[in-house]
Scaffold this motif. Structure first.
Motif, mmCIF file in Angstrom:
data_model
loop_
_atom_site.group_PDB
_atom_site.id
_atom_site.type_symbol
_atom_site.label_atom_id
_atom_site.label_comp_id
_atom_site.label_asym_id
_atom_site.label_seq_id
_atom_site.Cartn_x
_atom_site.Cartn_y
_atom_site.Cartn_z
ATOM 1 N N MET A 115 9.410 3.948 -11.911
ATOM 2 C CA MET A 115 7.930 4.392 -11.296
ATOM 3 C C MET A 115 8.122 5.694 -10.516
ATOM 4 N N SER A 116 7.180 6.285 -10.447
ATOM 5 C CA SER A 116 7.236 7.642 -10.021
ATOM 6 C C SER A 116 7.138 7.797 -8.387
ATOM 7 N N GLU A 117 7.789 8.684 -8.011
ATOM 8 C CA GLU A 117 7.951 8.863 -6.449
ATOM 9 C C GLU A 117 6.674 9.129 -5.744
ATOM 10 N N THR A 118 5.726 9.347 -6.294
ATOM 11 C CA THR A 118 4.248 9.635 -5.956
ATOM 12 C C THR A 118 3.693 8.320 -5.491
ATOM 13 N N ASP A 119 4.295 7.325 -5.576
ATOM 14 C CA ASP A 119 3.631 6.058 -5.280
ATOM 15 C C ASP A 119 3.155 5.647 -3.951
ATOM 16 N N ASP A 120 2.530 4.515 -3.850
ATOM 17 C CA ASP A 120 1.754 4.561 -2.536
ATOM 18 C C ASP A 120 2.674 3.681 -1.453
ATOM 19 N N LEU A 121 2.914 4.735 -0.508
ATOM 20 C CA LEU A 121 3.427 4.042 0.558
ATOM 21 C C LEU A 121 2.940 4.630 1.968
ATOM 22 N N PRO A 122 1.656 4.329 2.073
ATOM 23 C CA PRO A 122 0.842 4.685 2.912
ATOM 24 C C PRO A 122 1.017 4.009 4.230
ATOM 25 N N SER A 123 1.280 2.785 4.184
ATOM 26 C CA SER A 123 0.819 1.866 5.001
ATOM 27 C C SER A 123 1.930 0.847 5.479
ATOM 28 N N PRO A 124 2.691 1.146 6.335
ATOM 29 C CA PRO A 124 3.875 -0.026 6.883
ATOM 30 C C PRO A 124 3.079 -0.656 8.119
ATOM 31 N N PRO A 125 2.243 -1.617 7.779
ATOM 32 C CA PRO A 125 1.423 -2.249 8.985
ATOM 33 C C PRO A 125 2.149 -2.716 10.155
ATOM 34 N N GLY A 126 1.684 -2.254 11.190
ATOM 35 C CA GLY A 126 2.666 -2.344 12.488
ATOM 36 C C GLY A 126 2.261 -3.693 13.100
ATOM 37 N N SER A 127 1.272 -4.318 12.778
ATOM 38 C CA SER A 127 0.819 -5.817 13.546
ATOM 39 C C SER A 127 0.886 -6.913 12.417
ATOM 40 N N PHE A 128 0.999 -8.037 12.820
ATOM 41 C CA PHE A 128 1.352 -9.143 12.222
ATOM 42 C C PHE A 128 -0.144 -9.610 11.341
ATOM 43 N N GLU A 129 -1.153 -9.223 12.087
ATOM 44 C CA GLU A 129 -2.672 -9.254 11.614
ATOM 45 C C GLU A 129 -2.939 -8.230 10.416
ATOM 46 N N ALA A 130 -2.458 -7.157 10.446
ATOM 47 C CA ALA A 130 -2.595 -6.128 9.748
ATOM 48 C C ALA A 130 -1.974 -6.210 8.277
ATOM 49 N N LEU A 131 -0.577 -6.617 8.550
ATOM 50 C CA LEU A 131 -0.048 -7.164 7.384
ATOM 51 C C LEU A 131 -0.516 -8.373 6.719
ATOM 52 N N ARG A 132 -0.867 -9.388 7.159
ATOM 53 C CA ARG A 132 -1.372 -10.667 6.766
ATOM 54 C C ARG A 132 -2.712 -10.156 5.873
ATOM 55 N N LEU A 133 -3.356 -9.186 6.280
ATOM 56 C CA LEU A 133 -4.574 -8.776 5.500
ATOM 57 C C LEU A 133 -3.997 -8.024 4.474
ATOM 58 N N GLN A 134 -3.148 -7.314 4.471
ATOM 59 C CA GLN A 134 -2.551 -6.553 3.311
ATOM 60 C C GLN A 134 -2.226 -7.512 2.446
ATOM 61 N N LEU A 135 -1.514 -8.369 2.909
ATOM 62 C CA LEU A 135 -0.807 -9.460 1.726
ATOM 63 C C LEU A 135 -1.987 -10.138 0.936
ATOM 64 N N MET A 136 -2.972 -10.510 1.647
ATOM 65 C CA MET A 136 -3.986 -11.319 1.072
ATOM 66 C C MET A 136 -4.812 -10.190 0.150
ATOM 67 N N ALA A 137 -5.128 -9.154 0.337
ATOM 68 C CA ALA A 137 -5.555 -8.218 -0.378
ATOM 69 C C ALA A 137 -5.146 -7.901 -1.721
ATOM 70 N N ARG A 138 -3.838 -7.898 -1.641
ATOM 71 C CA ARG A 138 -2.987 -7.450 -2.732
ATOM 72 C C ARG A 138 -2.448 -8.655 -3.638
ATOM 73 N N ARG A 139 -2.620 -9.752 -2.884
ATOM 74 C CA ARG A 139 -2.130 -10.988 -3.626
ATOM 75 C C ARG A 139 -2.224 -11.079 -5.125
ATOM 76 N N ASP A 140 -3.064 -10.709 -5.642
ATOM 77 C CA ASP A 140 -3.333 -10.957 -7.075
ATOM 78 C C ASP A 140 -2.903 -10.002 -8.165
ATOM 79 N N THR A 141 -2.536 -8.629 -7.415
ATOM 80 C CA THR A 141 -1.883 -7.579 -8.241
ATOM 81 C C THR A 141 -0.552 -7.588 -8.045
ATOM 82 N N LEU A 142 0.165 -8.563 -7.361
ATOM 83 C CA LEU A 142 1.506 -8.406 -7.149
ATOM 84 C C LEU A 142 2.467 -9.016 -8.333
ATOM 85 N N PRO A 143 3.301 -8.569 -8.545
ATOM 86 C CA PRO A 143 4.254 -9.269 -9.620
ATOM 87 C C PRO A 143 4.708 -10.750 -9.036
ATOM 88 N N LYS A 144 5.125 -11.590 -10.204
ATOM 89 C CA LYS A 144 5.330 -12.965 -9.650
ATOM 90 C C LYS A 144 6.102 -13.235 -8.589
#
Lengths: 282, 282
Positions: B1-30
């Motif tokens: 993968m290219s290094e221009t990849d997305d690493l914009p957001s290291p969620p700082g709170s558990f809630e924020a992370l939780r939202l991210q996880l649910m949002a990307r759940r379907d696009t994540l590899p197995k």
DNA sequence: CCAGTTTCGGAATTTATATTCCAAATTTGA
DNA sequence: TCAAATTTGGAATATAAATTCCGAAACTGG
């Protein structure tokens, strides 16, 4: 030391360990006692930190932590830490459960238990009420007035004296110049006459309003200082002179009103004033 | 993968992370999805386990955990784990955490509003904690000691002075004979010497313990009066002389501890003493 | 079905962490 | 007050953990 030493008991639960710590508290050497005190006061920290960071916070060496654990029969720090972690695991799921369990068990509570519950409810209710009523802009206004003052005069008697003396303590630790006008019984009116237009005052009073509180606030206002008021009614006589004010309604239980909302608000004010000062000087 | 990849957001709170996880759940590899599911379902486990034991339970390789963390912008597993640990800690989220959570949620609130919310959370949390810890029998014991006293001596300085002065106010309105030993700045040790075996004392002190509070309590105890203590640790030096004691752990917010649990407990004590007296004389 | 791309597993490496050990300091008992 | 025993601090070591890396496997799109 000989190997026939006492290692009978590696307590398996946090509570058991806690009892042991308390029992042996007086016979423990200095540093170990220090660790024991820290561990009981900050169990979460023990559970989640590494030995060295923990050691730093407790002002001991990492090796002391290991020795501490061994004195209580564990093989090392990791072993001891497991007990603290176990406690954390159990607690979080049961946190909500405990609240409902509390409601269930309220039936067989004692008279004094009910009394405490009542006051605790009143306290929580008061805070919730203030939360919904407090407007950020009025808060900012009050902070501006007080942060801009050279000297802050604190006025509050009877039940309000507890609050103003607490604010005095907080401002003291924050290094903010102030004068506690009130003693538990009366105000020092002479002191109020020193106020000038560069100063400000925080007056706290609830029905029935204490006369000398009103007098002191009036004198200070007439000397040009700006006045911030915490009170329980828009009809409070203090408001005539107020530049900015808060209405705090404390919940009543058995004829006694909580003080917690007022305390929480005052605490926030004190810290906000310090923050505002820091920003100004930066 | 290219290094221009997305690493914009290291969620700082558990809630924020939780939202991210649910949002990307379907696009994540197995395997990564597998980790995400496990993490959401067993957050405690993620917080408290090592990478390899966790990996075993989630049926993946340790390296997968590291990759997983990196996909979400963290530097590694340890970084991710910190978020889960923060959630477990028994304290209200700090002012800084609230600020960043605020930035994420695009909600409108002021800095001072956050400050107040923090203190209000701490207050409610403190009261909840005391509620779950307080044992009715220890309460009854303390009330018995104090209600049986001829004169009640009140000791408490610095932040505790706000509480003892409040108790003094309450006992005054309830018509109960008492002496406020402390002034905001020091204790009146001479007064303590008047205590005798028919009296009792209520001493309030938290770390760091004020020396003169300990001295006063000691003198009063040595004169035969019984001592009730409110403190924050079983290692408090006051306990050596105590007949009965309460452990009150006030929640910390931004380095300032609430006082509300202590206030609520003290208030209950004062009223319970009056009730007990009334029953005796009836 | 095949080349390109992504994802994965597992050994090798690096990093962090707990633990051990011993000399110095402190406390205890005589 | 002094010697023995205990306790402590801190460097050295051992252990365990996270991370990297790379070849193999599994997808993807044509």
């Amino acid at each position: 030391m000989s190997e026939t030493d006492d290692l009978p008991s590696p307590p398996g639960s946090f509570e058991a360990l806690r009892l042991q710590l308390m029992a042996r508290r007086d016979t423990l050497p200095k540093r170990l006692a220090q660790v024991a005190a820290y561990a009981i006061e900050n169990p979460d920290d023990v559970a989640l930190s590494t030995a060295s960071s923990l050691a730093a916070r407790a002002h001991v060496q990492p090796s002391t932590l290991v020795r501490f654990a061994q004195v209580f029969g564990y093989s090392g720090f990791a072993d001891l830490q497991a007990v603290f972690r176990e406690r954390l695991r159990d607690r979080v799921p049961s946190y909500e459960a405990r609240l409902s369990a509390l409601a269930d068990s309220a039936q067989e509570a004692t008279a004094s238990g009910l009394l405490f519950d009542g006051f605790a409810d009143a306290a929580e209710h008061s805070i919730k009420g203030l939360r919904s009523r407090l407007r950020p802009d009025q808060f900012d206004e009050a902070v501006e007035v007080l942060a801009g003052a050279e000297t802050i005069y604190l006025i509050g008697q009877r039940r309000s004296f507890a609050v103003s003396s607490y604010v005095s303590y907080l401002l003291g630790t924050l290094g903010i110049k102030h004068v506690l006008v009130s003693s538990p019984l009366r105000n020092d009116v002479e002191i109020c006459k020193f106020a000038n237009e560069r100063d400000a005052a925080l007056a706290i009073s609830f029905t029935p309003y204490t006369l000398s509180t009103i007098d002191s606030a009036k004198i200070i206002a007439e000397h040009g200082a700006r006045l911030v008021v915490i009170t329980d009614s828009p009809f409070s006589p203090l408001l005539t002179h107020a530049r900015s004010w808060f209405e705090v309604v404390e919940t009543d239980f058995n004829g006694f009103r909580s003080l917690t909302a007022t305390m929480t608000l005052s605490m926030t004010l004190a810290v906000a004033i310090a923050n505002a000062r820091r920003e100004r000087s930066a």
